[in-house]
Motif scaffolding. Structure first.
Motif, mmCIF file in Angstrom:
data_model
loop_
_atom_site.group_PDB
_atom_site.id
_atom_site.type_symbol
_atom_site.label_atom_id
_atom_site.label_comp_id
_atom_site.label_asym_id
_atom_site.label_seq_id
_atom_site.Cartn_x
_atom_site.Cartn_y
_atom_site.Cartn_z
ATOM 1 N N TYR A 1 13.726 4.317 5.739
ATOM 2 C CA TYR A 1 13.681 5.784 5.606
ATOM 3 C C TYR A 1 12.253 6.304 5.527
ATOM 4 C CZ TYR A 1 18.472 4.801 4.289
ATOM 5 O OH TYR A 1 19.740 4.326 4.267
ATOM 6 N N ASP A 2 11.387 5.830 6.438
ATOM 7 C CA ASP A 2 10.004 6.311 6.492
ATOM 8 C C ASP A 2 9.154 5.897 5.277
ATOM 9 O OD1 ASP A 2 8.641 7.429 8.540
ATOM 10 O OD2 ASP A 2 8.391 9.368 7.532
ATOM 11 N N ILE A 3 9.678 4.950 4.502
ATOM 12 C CA ILE A 3 8.891 4.471 3.355
ATOM 13 C C ILE A 3 8.486 3.028 3.616
ATOM 14 C CG2 ILE A 3 9.033 3.830 0.886
ATOM 15 C CD1 ILE A 3 10.767 6.306 0.547
ATOM 16 N N VAL A 4 7.196 2.753 3.423
ATOM 17 C CA VAL A 4 6.699 1.391 3.636
ATOM 18 C C VAL A 4 6.908 0.613 2.338
ATOM 19 C CG1 VAL A 4 4.640 0.004 4.130
ATOM 20 C CG2 VAL A 4 5.006 2.165 5.347
ATOM 21 N N ASN A 5 7.818 -0.342 2.360
ATOM 22 C CA ASN A 5 8.098 -1.137 1.157
ATOM 23 C C ASN A 5 7.085 -2.258 0.954
ATOM 24 O OD1 ASN A 5 10.370 0.292 0.393
ATOM 25 N ND2 ASN A 5 11.679 -0.873 1.780
ATOM 26 N N TYR A 6 6.674 -2.872 2.064
ATOM 27 C CA TYR A 6 5.666 -3.942 1.977
ATOM 28 C C TYR A 6 4.974 -4.059 3.321
ATOM 29 C CZ TYR A 6 9.084 -6.751 4.516
ATOM 30 O OH TYR A 6 9.975 -7.189 5.462
ATOM 31 N N VAL A 7 3.803 -4.668 3.276
ATOM 32 C CA VAL A 7 3.080 -4.957 4.520
ATOM 33 C C VAL A 7 2.641 -6.414 4.479
ATOM 34 C CG1 VAL A 7 1.056 -4.394 5.934
ATOM 35 C CG2 VAL A 7 2.246 -2.571 4.715
ATOM 36 N N VAL A 8 2.843 -7.090 5.591
ATOM 37 C CA VAL A 8 2.395 -8.471 5.727
ATOM 38 C C VAL A 8 1.267 -8.474 6.766
ATOM 39 C CG1 VAL A 8 3.083 -10.691 6.714
ATOM 40 C CG2 VAL A 8 4.554 -9.564 5.036
ATOM 41 N N VAL A 9 0.109 -8.969 6.343
ATOM 42 C CA VAL A 9 -1.052 -9.005 7.245
ATOM 43 C C VAL A 9 -1.268 -10.454 7.665
ATOM 44 C CG1 VAL A 9 -3.505 -8.453 7.495
ATOM 45 C CG2 VAL A 9 -2.072 -7.101 5.931
ATOM 46 N N PRO B 1 0.830 -1.213 0.000
ATOM 47 C CA PRO B 1 0.000 0.000 0.000
ATOM 48 C C PRO B 1 0.861 1.259 0.000
ATOM 49 C CG PRO B 1 0.120 -0.913 2.215
ATOM 50 C CD PRO B 1 0.932 -1.820 1.336
ATOM 51 N N SER B 2 0.330 2.345 -0.571
ATOM 52 C CA SER B 2 1.061 3.618 -0.482
ATOM 53 C C SER B 2 0.625 4.318 0.793
ATOM 54 C CB SER B 2 0.708 4.539 -1.640
ATOM 55 O OG SER B 2 0.720 3.872 -2.811
ATOM 56 N N VAL B 3 1.190 3.902 1.892
ATOM 57 C CA VAL B 3 0.846 4.543 3.171
ATOM 58 C C VAL B 3 2.136 4.913 3.897
ATOM 59 C CG1 VAL B 3 -1.362 3.336 3.514
ATOM 60 C CG2 VAL B 3 0.737 2.317 4.414
ATOM 61 N N PHE B 4 2.017 5.861 4.824
ATOM 62 C CA PHE B 4 3.138 6.195 5.690
ATOM 63 C C PHE B 4 3.146 5.223 6.867
ATOM 64 C CE2 PHE B 4 2.145 10.274 3.633
ATOM 65 C CZ PHE B 4 3.381 10.499 3.045
ATOM 66 N N PRO B 5 4.307 5.064 7.508
ATOM 67 C CA PRO B 5 4.358 4.127 8.627
ATOM 68 C C PRO B 5 3.288 4.415 9.686
ATOM 69 C CG PRO B 5 6.570 4.813 8.040
ATOM 70 C CD PRO B 5 5.637 5.622 7.181
ATOM 71 N N GLN B 6 3.006 5.706 9.919
ATOM 72 C CA GLN B 6 2.024 6.030 10.962
ATOM 73 C C GLN B 6 0.590 5.678 10.559
ATOM 74 O OE1 GLN B 6 4.201 8.050 9.542
ATOM 75 N NE2 GLN B 6 3.360 10.048 9.024
ATOM 76 N N GLU B 7 0.398 5.248 9.297
ATOM 77 C CA GLU B 7 -0.959 4.869 8.862
ATOM 78 C C GLU B 7 -1.191 3.358 8.910
ATOM 79 O OE1 GLU B 7 -2.582 7.585 5.412
ATOM 80 O OE2 GLU B 7 -0.537 6.945 4.965
ATOM 81 N N LEU B 8 -0.200 2.617 9.405
ATOM 82 C CA LEU B 8 -0.333 1.163 9.346
ATOM 83 C C LEU B 8 -1.501 0.630 10.183
ATOM 84 C CD1 LEU B 8 3.433 0.179 9.297
ATOM 85 C CD2 LEU B 8 1.744 -0.230 7.487
ATOM 86 N N GLY B 9 -1.894 1.421 11.201
ATOM 87 C CA GLY B 9 -3.055 1.026 12.014
ATOM 88 C C GLY B 9 -4.300 0.851 11.157
#
Ligand code: BTN
Length: 263
Positions: free
Chosen positions: A136-144, A80-88
């Motif tokens: 560097y504050d960029i979310v490369n991938y998210v594992v749910v 996703p194109s989100v910032f780390p603080q948006e992972l919630g």
């Protein structure tokens, strides 16, 4: 070996084009395998699923009980194109996907305990562990990572967990086909994830407020070292929990553990 997980009819699972399924009989943790694969850029929506996990992990370093044949233990890889603080927001969307799925399949008393517990009555039915690769504050991938207790009988729940853990079977008195449960969760996940991709989290927030069963409950939340008590008002547009204290002021809680809940 029971082949249900290995031979699931994955065409039942409507995720994204090109998404792949990586089925295993046993892994340490599907999140670990998925993180490894995500760094090699597997297609978005791919899932890692295992019949059992030898070191299934929960939040805060807890263990997640993942025996064979009884549950669903899987991890979805997204970019996703989100910032780390948006992972919630991703945790919220995953919880909503599960609660909608299990309710539709008959777990009428399912509700969501913010941020990531799917409950049936007073016991936990499913848990979600979201992990991300951040540089560097960029979310490369998210594992749910999603674990659902599906067909456990009473005798199959470890003694130390009997007060806190339940299964869909125990809640409804019937067995479920895990392929159907998985397919229903993924259908919801896809629908809600598309809302995140089009930057419409507010739609998910509204659904969560209507459907989580958490709004209006009296709670105590440990936020760091502080105990916050009050009534759940809803979510912010960032996915934090809004709790109204006795003084009428609304507190915003970003991270925490709900320690007590009353309807
Ligand atoms: C929690 O409630 O603390 C989160 C539990 C998450 C469990 C799932 S099972 C699949 C995935 N792999 C893991 O090791 N954990 C998650």
């Amino acid at each position: 070996m029971n082949d249900e997980i290995m031979s699931l009819n994955y065409s039942l699972i409507p995720m994204f084009n090109n998404a792949k399924v990586f089925p295993f009989y046993s892994v340490d943790s599907t999140n670990e395998v998925a993180k490894e694969l995500a760094t090699r850029i597997i297609p978005e929506g791919s899932i890692v699923i295992s019949e059992m996990q030898s070191s299934g992990r929960g939040r805060r370093g807890r263990e997640w009980y993942s025996p064979p044949y009884k549950g669903l233990w899987f991890s979805i890889v997204i970019y996703p194109s989100v910032f780390p603080q948006e992972l919630g927001k991703i945790t919220i969307l995953a919880g909503l996907s599960v609660v909608r799925a299990v309710r539709k399949l008959g777990v009428v008393d399912a509700w969501l305990k913010w941020p990531n517990d799917v409950m049936a009555g007073s016991k936990k039915l499913s848990g979600i562990l979201v992990e991300a690769g951040i540089e560097y504050d960029i979310v490369n991938y998210v594992v749910v990572g999603i674990g659902v207790n599906v067909n456990h009988d009473e005798s199959e729940i470890p003694q130390e967990l009997t007060d806190v853990m339940t299964s869909m079977k125990l809640s409804c008195g019937k067995e479920f086909l895990r392929a159907i449960v998985l397919s229903e969760i993924l259908r919801n996940f896809r629908e809600l994830y598309l809302l995140i991709r089009s930057r419409r989290f507010h739609v998910i927030r509204e659904m969560w407020e209507r459907e989580s069963g958490f709004v209006g409950r009296v709670v105590e939340v440990m936020s760091g070292d502080e105990k916050v008590s009050g009534i759940v008002e809803g979510l912010s547009d960032e996915g934090s929990l809004l709790v109204k204290g006795e003084n009428g002021l609304i507190r915003e809680i970003w991270m925490g553990e709900v320690s007590k809940v009353r309807v």
